[in-house]
Scaffold this motif. Structure first.
Motif, PDB file in Angstrom:
ATOM      1  N   ILE A   1      43.463 -29.236 -12.669  1.00  0.00           N
ATOM      2  CA  ILE A   1      43.067 -29.673 -14.007  1.00  0.00           C
ATOM      3  C   ILE A   1      42.399 -28.532 -14.770  1.00  0.00           C
ATOM      4  O   ILE A   1      42.720 -28.261 -15.937  1.00  0.00           O
ATOM      5  CB  ILE A   1      42.139 -30.894 -13.919  1.00  0.00           C
ATOM      6  N   SER A   2      41.481 -27.849 -14.132  1.00  0.00           N
ATOM      7  CA  SER A   2      40.796 -26.720 -14.780  1.00  0.00           C
ATOM      8  C   SER A   2      41.776 -25.616 -15.125  1.00  0.00           C
ATOM      9  O   SER A   2      41.724 -25.023 -16.215  1.00  0.00           O
ATOM     10  CB  SER A   2      39.696 -26.178 -13.861  1.00  0.00           C
ATOM     11  N   GLU A   3      42.669 -25.332 -14.204  1.00  0.00           N
ATOM     12  CA  GLU A   3      43.686 -24.299 -14.411  1.00  0.00           C
ATOM     13  C   GLU A   3      44.594 -24.660 -15.585  1.00  0.00           C
ATOM     14  O   GLU A   3      44.931 -23.814 -16.423  1.00  0.00           O
ATOM     15  CB  GLU A   3      44.507 -24.186 -13.130  1.00  0.00           C
ATOM     16  N   THR A   4      44.987 -25.926 -15.663  1.00  0.00           N
ATOM     17  CA  THR A   4      45.850 -26.392 -16.744  1.00  0.00           C
ATOM     18  C   THR A   4      45.153 -26.280 -18.087  1.00  0.00           C
ATOM     19  O   THR A   4      45.755 -25.860 -19.082  1.00  0.00           O
ATOM     20  CB  THR A   4      46.267 -27.854 -16.492  1.00  0.00           C
ATOM     21  N   ALA A   5      43.896 -26.652 -18.127  1.00  0.00           N
ATOM     22  CA  ALA A   5      43.142 -26.550 -19.373  1.00  0.00           C
ATOM     23  C   ALA A   5      43.063 -25.106 -19.848  1.00  0.00           C
ATOM     24  O   ALA A   5      43.261 -24.814 -21.033  1.00  0.00           O
ATOM     25  CB  ALA A   5      41.739 -27.125 -19.187  1.00  0.00           C
ATOM     26  N   GLU A   6      42.806 -24.207 -18.913  1.00  0.00           N
ATOM     27  CA  GLU A   6      42.607 -22.800 -19.274  1.00  0.00           C
ATOM     28  C   GLU A   6      43.903 -22.114 -19.682  1.00  0.00           C
ATOM     29  O   GLU A   6      43.943 -21.370 -20.670  1.00  0.00           O
ATOM     30  CB  GLU A   6      41.972 -22.050 -18.097  1.00  0.00           C
TER      31      GLU A   6
ATOM     32  N   SER B   1      39.663 -34.512 -16.616  1.00  0.00           N
ATOM     33  CA  SER B   1      40.629 -34.149 -17.661  1.00  0.00           C
ATOM     34  C   SER B   1      40.000 -34.245 -19.042  1.00  0.00           C
ATOM     35  O   SER B   1      40.168 -33.354 -19.884  1.00  0.00           O
ATOM     36  CB  SER B   1      41.857 -35.057 -17.580  1.00  0.00           C
ATOM     37  N   VAL B   2      39.290 -35.344 -19.283  1.00  0.00           N
ATOM     38  CA  VAL B   2      38.637 -35.523 -20.579  1.00  0.00           C
ATOM     39  C   VAL B   2      37.637 -34.401 -20.827  1.00  0.00           C
ATOM     40  O   VAL B   2      37.579 -33.808 -21.919  1.00  0.00           O
ATOM     41  CB  VAL B   2      37.949 -36.900 -20.658  1.00  0.00           C
ATOM     42  N   ASN B   3      36.837 -34.070 -19.835  1.00  0.00           N
ATOM     43  CA  ASN B   3      35.845 -33.008 -19.989  1.00  0.00           C
ATOM     44  C   ASN B   3      36.505 -31.673 -20.326  1.00  0.00           C
ATOM     45  O   ASN B   3      36.022 -30.924 -21.188  1.00  0.00           O
ATOM     46  CB  ASN B   3      35.012 -32.869 -18.712  1.00  0.00           C
ATOM     47  N   GLU B   4      37.613 -31.396 -19.658  1.00  0.00           N
ATOM     48  CA  GLU B   4      38.285 -30.111 -19.890  1.00  0.00           C
ATOM     49  C   GLU B   4      38.947 -30.057 -21.262  1.00  0.00           C
ATOM     50  O   GLU B   4      38.849 -29.045 -21.956  1.00  0.00           O
ATOM     51  CB  GLU B   4      39.330 -29.865 -18.796  1.00  0.00           C
TER      52      GLU B   4
ATOM     53  N   SER C   1      51.037 -23.403  -2.011  1.00  0.00           N
ATOM     54  CA  SER C   1      50.135 -23.088  -3.132  1.00  0.00           C
ATOM     55  C   SER C   1      49.401 -24.315  -3.660  1.00  0.00           C
ATOM     56  O   SER C   1      48.742 -24.243  -4.693  1.00  0.00           O
ATOM     57  CB  SER C   1      50.937 -22.453  -4.274  1.00  0.00           C
ATOM     58  N   VAL C   2      49.520 -25.432  -2.954  1.00  0.00           N
ATOM     59  CA  VAL C   2      48.883 -26.674  -3.414  1.00  0.00           C
ATOM     60  C   VAL C   2      47.363 -26.510  -3.460  1.00  0.00           C
ATOM     61  O   VAL C   2      46.756 -25.969  -2.526  1.00  0.00           O
ATOM     62  CB  VAL C   2      49.263 -27.851  -2.490  1.00  0.00           C
ATOM     63  N   SER C   3      46.773 -26.989  -4.556  1.00  0.00           N
ATOM     64  CA  SER C   3      45.321 -26.896  -4.748  1.00  0.00           C
ATOM     65  C   SER C   3      44.750 -28.277  -5.016  1.00  0.00           C
ATOM     66  O   SER C   3      45.488 -29.200  -5.385  1.00  0.00           O
ATOM     67  CB  SER C   3      44.999 -25.980  -5.935  1.00  0.00           C
ATOM     68  N   PRO C   4      43.461 -28.470  -4.860  1.00  0.00           N
ATOM     69  CA  PRO C   4      42.836 -29.748  -5.219  1.00  0.00           C
ATOM     70  C   PRO C   4      43.119 -30.077  -6.683  1.00  0.00           C
ATOM     71  O   PRO C   4      43.169 -29.174  -7.534  1.00  0.00           O
ATOM     72  CB  PRO C   4      41.346 -29.510  -4.975  1.00  0.00           C
ATOM     73  N   LEU C   5      43.294 -31.350  -6.993  1.00  0.00           N
ATOM     74  CA  LEU C   5      43.626 -31.744  -8.361  1.00  0.00           C
ATOM     75  C   LEU C   5      42.568 -31.286  -9.353  1.00  0.00           C
ATOM     76  O   LEU C   5      42.900 -30.881 -10.477  1.00  0.00           O
ATOM     77  CB  LEU C   5      43.799 -33.269  -8.437  1.00  0.00           C
ATOM     78  N   SER C   6      41.318 -31.307  -8.963  1.00  0.00           N
ATOM     79  CA  SER C   6      40.255 -30.853  -9.872  1.00  0.00           C
ATOM     80  C   SER C   6      40.469 -29.405 -10.285  1.00  0.00           C
ATOM     81  O   SER C   6      40.253 -29.030 -11.442  1.00  0.00           O
ATOM     82  CB  SER C   6      38.885 -31.018  -9.205  1.00  0.00           C
TER      83      SER C   6
END
Length: 485
Positions: A70-75, A26-29, A62-67
Motif C-alpha cells: 500500500i505504501s509503495e503504491t501510494a508513493e 489505504s485511506v491514510n496514504e 517478491s511478495v511483500s506485506p500488504l501494508s
C-alpha cells in the motif's frame, strides 16, 4: 496448513480485521497524496515512470506485506497519477468524484456483486432497477420505458444502435438478426449523425457488421449543432439512392464544443421518416437536473438515450446508462442461458437487457449520491458550472495573450495562445504548449481542432473552482508560454 484466509474478507466475528486495517492504511496514504499535491502531475519523466513501474517484481519471491505494498503504491503510482481534483487539471470530461460515490465504491468492491443475475446481486438488482426507473422519469419517459447501467457512453451508444439495427430489420421484413444474422439488405443500412457526433457511432457501425461506410455525417453550424436542412436533404438523397436510413443520432453535449442539437426538430424529422431517434447525452444529460433543463427539450421524444454519470454527475469512473422509451425493444438483446437466466425464473435477471454478462453495481453510486447530496444540489452544481464557463470565456476574450475560438454552450472553453513567442506556426506552438505544460506538471489541458486551428481546451467540471483559480491558471500558461522556445 495454508493461511489463505488472511487475503480475504471472512464472515463472522473478526473476519474483517485484515480488511479494516488495509482500508485504514489505504485511506491514510491516499490522504497524504492529496494533501501534498501541489500540481496536477508530478512532472516525473514518462520514461523514468514507466521504468520504475516495470521494475516492480511480480514473481512469488517478491511478495511483500500488504501494508508495505500500500505504501509503495501510494508513493510510486498514486503520486505519479493525474490528480483530477487539482484546479489545474482541466483537460477532459473527467470529473473529481463525489465522496458519496467513492464511499459507494467501497461497498461495491467489498461485496463484489455481479449484476447479471438476481442470485449474484439480490438487493443490488432492485437498486439498479429503481435508479433506472427514476432516471427514465427525469427524462420525461413513461411507465413503458426502461434502462440499464453500462460501462460508459461507448457501450451505451453501441447498445442503442445495435437495438435500432435489429428493430429496423424486424419492422421491415420480420428478420431476426440475432438468430439469422444480417439480412441481404444490410449493406444498404445507414446511420445518420452530425460531423461532431462521438466517434463511437462509427465504432458501433463497425461492430455491428455494417462498416463505417454505413455512417453518414451531416454538416454542423459553426457552434457545433447539426444543420436540420442538411439532415432532411441527406435523408432524401439516401432514399433516392435506394439506401435505408434507419437511425439518426442527436447529441446533447458534443465532446469539443458541448453543443446541444435541436432535439425536438430532429425527433420530428425522425418520426416523419419513420426511423429510430437516439440521443447521446453522455456529456449534457445532467442538465436535466438544472434550471437549464429546457435546453434538453425533445429528449423525451427519443427512442433511446445515453447518459454518463461519470461526467457532470460527478461519479467515479465508470458509471453510465442507456434508456429506452419502449422497453420491449430490449428483447433484441435477450438470450436465455440455462445456468444463468432461465426462462422459468420468477426473479429479475438484468442480463436480459444488456450485452454484458458480469457488470459492476454502479447504480449504488447514484443511489448514495442522491440520498446524501440530492438531485437539487447536483442541478445547482451544473448551473454553477454553466455560468462559470461563460465567465471564463469572457476572461479569455479580455486577455491579450489568448483568443477564444468558440462560444461555449456547456462547460468547455476552446481557446489558443497568441502571444509574441508563437512564431509563424501558431498551431504547432499551441500543440507543444499543451504537451510541455503536462510534462512539467504545471497544467493538464485538452487539445482539439476548431475550424482547422489547433485549440487548447478547458473542460470545466469541478464546481469547487473559483474564478481566481482560472486567473492563476492563465498566469501560469502565459508565463510558461513566454519561456517556451
Amino acid at each position: 496448513m495454508n493461511n489463505w484466509q488472511q487475503h480475504f474478507i471472512q464472515v463472522g466475528e473478526n473476519g474483517s480485521d485484515n480488511y479494516r486495517n488495509a482500508m485504514s492504511n489505504s485511506v491514510n496514504e491516499i490522504v497524504k497524496v492529496f494533501e501534498s499535491a501541489d500540481k496536477p502531475y508530478s512532472a516525473m519523466d514518462a520514461t523514468t515512470l514507466q521504468r520504475a513501474i516495470y521494475d516492480l517484481r511480480l514473481d512469488q519471491g517478491s511478495v511483500s506485506p500488504l501494508s508495505q505494498v500500500i505504501s509503495e503504491t501510494a508513493e510510486l503510482v498514486a503520486r505519479n497519477a493525474i490528480i483530477v481534483q487539482h484546479p489545474d487539471c482541466i483537460a477532459h470530461l473527467h470529473t473529481p468524484p463525489l465522496i458519496a460515490g467513492i464511499t459507494a465504491e467501497n461497498f461495491i468492491a467489498a461485496q463484489n456483486q455481479s449484476m447479471d443475475s438476481w442470485d449474484q446481486s439480490a438487493s443490488a438488482t432492485y437498486v439498479e432497477q429503481y435508479i433506472t426507473d427514476w432516471l427514465c422519469k427525469q427524462f420525461g419517459f413513461d411507465e413503458h420505458s426502461d434502462g440499464v447501467f453500462t460501462s460508459g457512453g461507448t457501450q451505451s451508444n453501441i447498445m442503442a444502435l445495435l437495438m435500432a439495427r435489429d428493430w429496423v430489420a424486424d419492422v421491415m421484413s420480420g428478420h431476426n438478426i440475432q438468430k439469422e444474422g444480417l439480412p441481404e439488405y444490410a449493406p444498404k443500412l445507414r446511420i445518420l449523425c452530425s460531423t461532431k457526433s462521438h466517434f463511437t457511432v462509427k465504432k458501433a457501425a463497425s461492430i455491428m457488421g455494417l462498416g463505417e461506410k454505413a455512417v453518414v455525417c451531416v454538416p454542423t453550424h459553426q457552434d457545433g449543432t447539426l444543420i436540420l436542412t442538411a439532415l432532411e436533404e441527406t435523408l432524401t438523397q439516401l432514399k433516392q439512392a435506394e439506401l435505408i436510413p434507419f437511425v439518426v443520432v442527436g447529441t446533447a453535449g458534443t465532446t469539443d464544443h458541448g453543443a446541444i442539437d435541436d432535439l425536438t426538430a430532429i425527433s420530428s424529422i425522425a418520426e416523419q421518416h419513420k426511423i429510430w431517434f437516439h440521443v447521446d447525452a453522455a456529456y449534457g444529460g445532467a442538465v436535466i437536473l438544472s434550471q437549464s433543463k429546457q435546453r434538453l427539450a425533445g429528449i423525451e421524444l427519443a427512442d433511446s438515450v445515453t447518459v454518463d454519470f461519470h461526467k457532470l454527475w460527478f461519479q467515479p469512473v465508470s458509471c453510465s446508462a442507456v434508456m429506452l422509451k419502449n422497453k420491449t425493444n430490449f428483447k433484441y438483446l435477450l438470450h436465455h442461458a440455462d445456468y444463468l437466466n432461465r426462462e422459468s425464473d420468477d426473479l429479475p435477471n438484468l442480463v436480459d437487457k444488456t450485452i454484458s454478462t458480469t457488470r459492476r453495481f454502479d447504480a449504488l453510486k447514484v443511489l448514495m449520491t442522491l440520498r446524501a447530496v440530492g438531485s437539487e444540489t447536483l442541478g445547482q452544481m451544473v448551473d454553477h458550472l454553466l455560468a462559470q464557463t461563460q465567465q471564463v470565456a469572457t476572461m479569455v476574450t479580455q486577455h491579450n495573450e489568448f483568443e477564444l475560438l468558440a462560444q461555449p454552450p456547456l462547460s468547455t472553453v476552446l481557446f489558443r495562445y497568441i502571444g509574441e513567442n508563437t512564431g509563424a506556426n501558431v498551431d504547432e506552438f499551441n500543440r507543444q504548449l499543451r504537451v510541455q505544460l503536462l510534462k512539467a506538471g504545471i497544467a493538464v489541458l485538452g487539445e482539439t481542432t476548431v475550424d482547422g486551428q489547433a485549440a487548447l481546451k478547458l473542460t470545466i467540471l469541478n464546481p469547487c473552482l473559483t474564478l481566481n483559480n482560472f486567473n492563476e491558471l492563465f498566469e501560469k500558461i502565459v508565463k510558461f508560454a513566454k519561456a517556451l522556445k
